[in-house]
Design a protein around this motif. Structure first.
Motif, PDB file in Angstrom:
ATOM      1  N   GLY A  36       0.631  -1.280   0.139  1.00  0.00           N
ATOM      2  CA  GLY A  36      -0.211   0.107   0.043  1.00  0.00           C
ATOM      3  C   GLY A  36       0.794   1.338  -0.001  1.00  0.00           C
ATOM      4  N   LYS A  37       1.977   1.229  -0.007  1.00  0.00           N
ATOM      5  CA  LYS A  37       3.102   2.396   0.066  1.00  0.00           C
ATOM      6  C   LYS A  37       3.868   2.406  -1.452  1.00  0.00           C
ATOM      7  CE  LYS A  37       3.465   2.388   5.078  1.00  0.00           C
ATOM      8  NZ  LYS A  37       4.241   2.520   6.086  1.00  0.00           N
ATOM      9  N   TRP A  38       3.812   3.666  -1.822  1.00  0.00           N
ATOM     10  CA  TRP A  38       4.678   3.736  -2.893  1.00  0.00           C
ATOM     11  C   TRP A  38       6.076   3.844  -2.815  1.00  0.00           C
ATOM     12  CZ3 TRP A  38       3.145   3.107  -7.889  1.00  0.00           C
ATOM     13  CH2 TRP A  38       1.826   3.209  -8.070  1.00  0.00           C
ATOM     14  N   GLN A  39       6.960   3.187  -3.623  1.00  0.00           N
ATOM     15  CA  GLN A  39       8.517   3.283  -3.161  1.00  0.00           C
ATOM     16  C   GLN A  39       8.998   3.742  -4.576  1.00  0.00           C
ATOM     17  OE1 GLN A  39       9.869   2.665  -0.200  1.00  0.00           O
ATOM     18  NE2 GLN A  39       7.624   2.200   0.680  1.00  0.00           N
ATOM     19  N   GLN A  40      10.172   4.463  -4.597  1.00  0.00           N
ATOM     20  CA  GLN A  40      10.889   4.941  -5.591  1.00  0.00           C
ATOM     21  C   GLN A  40      12.174   3.664  -5.935  1.00  0.00           C
ATOM     22  OE1 GLN A  40      12.598   8.939  -6.032  1.00  0.00           O
ATOM     23  NE2 GLN A  40      14.266   8.019  -7.355  1.00  0.00           N
ATOM     24  N   LEU A  41      11.954   3.196  -7.101  1.00  0.00           N
ATOM     25  CA  LEU A  41      12.837   1.967  -7.437  1.00  0.00           C
ATOM     26  C   LEU A  41      14.082   2.695  -7.842  1.00  0.00           C
ATOM     27  CD1 LEU A  41      10.732  -0.595  -9.292  1.00  0.00           C
ATOM     28  CD2 LEU A  41      11.329  -0.556  -7.084  1.00  0.00           C
ATOM     29  N   ASN A  42      14.144   3.542  -8.584  1.00  0.00           N
ATOM     30  CA  ASN A  42      15.313   4.228  -9.605  1.00  0.00           C
ATOM     31  C   ASN A  42      14.889   5.626 -10.293  1.00  0.00           C
ATOM     32  OD1 ASN A  42      14.396   3.753 -12.153  1.00  0.00           O
ATOM     33  ND2 ASN A  42      14.532   1.684 -11.685  1.00  0.00           N
ATOM     34  N   ALA A  43      16.050   6.132 -10.773  1.00  0.00           N
ATOM     35  CA  ALA A  43      16.261   7.376 -11.426  1.00  0.00           C
ATOM     36  C   ALA A  43      17.096   7.009 -12.280  1.00  0.00           C
ATOM     37  CB  ALA A  43      16.110   8.539 -10.576  1.00  0.00           C
ATOM     38  N   TYR A  44      17.173   7.344 -13.526  1.00  0.00           N
ATOM     39  CA  TYR A  44      18.111   7.400 -14.725  1.00  0.00           C
ATOM     40  C   TYR A  44      17.850   8.792 -15.343  1.00  0.00           C
ATOM     41  CZ  TYR A  44      19.036   2.413 -14.145  1.00  0.00           C
ATOM     42  OH  TYR A  44      19.657   1.290 -13.631  1.00  0.00           O
ATOM     43  N   GLU A  45      19.103   9.281 -15.664  1.00  0.00           N
ATOM     44  CA  GLU A  45      19.309  10.559 -16.597  1.00  0.00           C
ATOM     45  C   GLU A  45      19.607  10.097 -17.718  1.00  0.00           C
ATOM     46  OE1 GLU A  45      21.469  14.902 -16.650  1.00  0.00           O
ATOM     47  OE2 GLU A  45      21.942  13.617 -14.836  1.00  0.00           O
ATOM     48  N   GLY A  46      18.651  10.543 -18.944  1.00  0.00           N
ATOM     49  CA  GLY A  46      19.028  10.337 -20.093  1.00  0.00           C
ATOM     50  C   GLY A  46      19.681  11.455 -20.981  1.00  0.00           C
ATOM     51  N   PHE A  47      20.473  11.063 -21.768  1.00  0.00           N
ATOM     52  CA  PHE A  47      21.613  12.126 -22.626  1.00  0.00           C
ATOM     53  C   PHE A  47      21.490  11.828 -24.218  1.00  0.00           C
ATOM     54  CE2 PHE A  47      23.187  10.955 -18.579  1.00  0.00           C
ATOM     55  CZ  PHE A  47      23.789  12.297 -18.157  1.00  0.00           C
ATOM     56  N   ASN A  48      21.137  12.938 -24.825  1.00  0.00           N
ATOM     57  CA  ASN A  48      20.812  12.900 -26.229  1.00  0.00           C
ATOM     58  C   ASN A  48      21.638  14.138 -26.927  1.00  0.00           C
ATOM     59  OD1 ASN A  48      19.390  14.966 -25.688  1.00  0.00           O
ATOM     60  ND2 ASN A  48      17.482  13.962 -26.280  1.00  0.00           N
ATOM     61  N   ASP A  67       9.191  12.434  -4.627  1.00  0.00           N
ATOM     62  CA  ASP A  67       7.911  12.052  -4.029  1.00  0.00           C
ATOM     63  C   ASP A  67       6.900  11.875  -5.351  1.00  0.00           C
ATOM     64  OD1 ASP A  67       8.064  12.323  -1.638  1.00  0.00           O
ATOM     65  OD2 ASP A  67       7.970  14.473  -1.484  1.00  0.00           O
ATOM     66  N   LEU A  68       6.123  10.762  -5.196  1.00  0.00           N
ATOM     67  CA  LEU A  68       5.365  10.743  -6.327  1.00  0.00           C
ATOM     68  C   LEU A  68       4.110  11.475  -6.350  1.00  0.00           C
ATOM     69  CD1 LEU A  68       4.708   8.466  -8.657  1.00  0.00           C
ATOM     70  CD2 LEU A  68       3.317   7.241  -7.258  1.00  0.00           C
ATOM     71  N   PRO A  69       4.018  12.306  -7.563  1.00  0.00           N
ATOM     72  CA  PRO A  69       2.693  13.222  -7.371  1.00  0.00           C
ATOM     73  C   PRO A  69       1.377  12.743  -6.984  1.00  0.00           C
ATOM     74  CG  PRO A  69       3.864  13.608  -9.328  1.00  0.00           C
ATOM     75  CD  PRO A  69       4.474  12.274  -8.740  1.00  0.00           C
ATOM     76  N   LYS A  70       0.560  13.441  -6.218  1.00  0.00           N
ATOM     77  CA  LYS A  70      -0.535  12.919  -5.678  1.00  0.00           C
ATOM     78  C   LYS A  70      -1.478  12.041  -6.604  1.00  0.00           C
ATOM     79  CE  LYS A  70      -4.574  14.057  -3.139  1.00  0.00           C
ATOM     80  NZ  LYS A  70      -5.420  15.040  -2.499  1.00  0.00           N
ATOM     81  N   CYS A  71      -1.510  12.908  -8.041  1.00  0.00           N
ATOM     82  CA  CYS A  71      -2.606  12.480  -9.098  1.00  0.00           C
ATOM     83  C   CYS A  71      -2.183  10.815  -9.415  1.00  0.00           C
ATOM     84  CB  CYS A  71      -2.603  13.462  -9.952  1.00  0.00           C
ATOM     85  SG  CYS A  71      -1.117  13.523 -10.982  1.00  0.00           S
ATOM     86  N   LEU A  72      -0.873  10.642  -9.329  1.00  0.00           N
ATOM     87  CA  LEU A  72      -0.340   9.448  -9.833  1.00  0.00           C
ATOM     88  C   LEU A  72      -0.633   8.211  -8.519  1.00  0.00           C
ATOM     89  CD1 LEU A  72       2.986  10.171 -11.867  1.00  0.00           C
ATOM     90  CD2 LEU A  72       0.446   9.857 -12.572  1.00  0.00           C
ATOM     91  N   LYS A  73      -0.359   8.678  -7.355  1.00  0.00           N
ATOM     92  CA  LYS A  73      -0.784   7.850  -5.987  1.00  0.00           C
ATOM     93  C   LYS A  73      -2.260   7.247  -6.255  1.00  0.00           C
ATOM     94  CE  LYS A  73       2.763   9.966  -2.869  1.00  0.00           C
ATOM     95  NZ  LYS A  73       2.637  10.697  -1.800  1.00  0.00           N
ATOM     96  N   GLU A  74      -3.148   8.061  -6.671  1.00  0.00           N
ATOM     97  CA  GLU A  74      -4.451   7.749  -6.740  1.00  0.00           C
ATOM     98  C   GLU A  74      -4.876   6.785  -7.769  1.00  0.00           C
ATOM     99  OE1 GLU A  74      -6.191  11.648  -6.472  1.00  0.00           O
ATOM    100  OE2 GLU A  74      -5.671  11.971  -4.413  1.00  0.00           O
TER     101      GLU A  74
END
Length: 151
Positions: A36-48, A67-74
Motif C-alpha cells: 500500500g505504499k509507493w516506493q521509488q525504485l530508481n532514477a536514470y538521466e537520459g543524454f541525447n 515524491d510521487l505526485p498525488k494524482c499518480l498515487k491515486e
C-alpha cells in the motif's frame, strides 16, 4: 512548431510525439506500490545529442529522489514510470510523459544503459550487449535492437 490536426499524422512518424521543449536534466523515474505504499525504485538521466532529441545515446543511474505526485498515487495501479525535466535553476520537475508500467526496473542492476538501434554496433569495450527489441510493430524509423550495459 505549431501543428494543425491534419499535420500530426502527416509530419510525425509513429513512435514519436511532440511536446514543449524544456531545458534541464531529462530523468526517467520508476515507482512501485508495495504493501500500500509507493516506493521509488530508481532514477536514470537520459543524454541525447542537441541536434537529435529523438534518440538517447545513454542513460545513467542517478541518486535523485522524488515524491510521487498525488494524482499518480491515486491511480489503481502498482507500477508507474514518469519522464520529467528537472530545471537546473529551481529543481522543479516538469513531468511530460507517464507510463502505467515501469521503465528501467528490469535494468536496475546496471549503472549505465546505452540503447542500440538498428545499424548501431553491438560491441563496445567495457559493456555487455543485451538483446531487447522494440520495433513499434514495424512502424519505427529506428527500431531498438538491444542495449549495451555497464555496472
Amino acid at each position: 512548431m505549431y501543428l494543425e490536426v491534419d499535420e500530426v499524422t502527416e509530419r510525425i512518424p509513429a513512435g514519436y510525439f511532440w511536446c514543449e521543449f524544456f531545458k534541464g536534466r531529462h530523468l526517467s523515474v520508476d515507482f512501485v506500490k508495495e504493501d500500500g505504499k509507493w516506493q521509488q525504485l530508481n532514477a536514470y538521466e537520459g543524454f541525447n545529442e542537441k541536434n537529435d532529441l529523438t534518440r538517447f545515446f545513454k542513460w545513467k543511474r542517478v541518486e535523485d529522489r522524488f515524491d510521487l505526485p498525488k494524482c499518480l498515487k491515486e491511480l489503481d495501479i502498482d507500477r508507474v514510470n514518469f519522464e520529467c525535466i528537472k530545471d537546473p535553476k529551481t529543481n522543479k520537475i516538469n513531468i511530460f510523459e507517464v507510463h502505467l508500467r515501469n521503465g528501467f526496473d528490469h535494468m536496475m542492476k546496471w549503472n549505465e544503459i546505452v540503447p542500440v538501434f538498428k545499424g548501431d554496433p553491438t560491441r563496445r569495450e567495457g559493456y555487455r550487449y543485451l538483446k531487447a527489441e522494440a520495433s513499434g510493430y514495424g512502424y519505427l524509423l529506428y527500431p531498438r535492437i538491444g542495449y549495451l550495459v555497464k555496472l
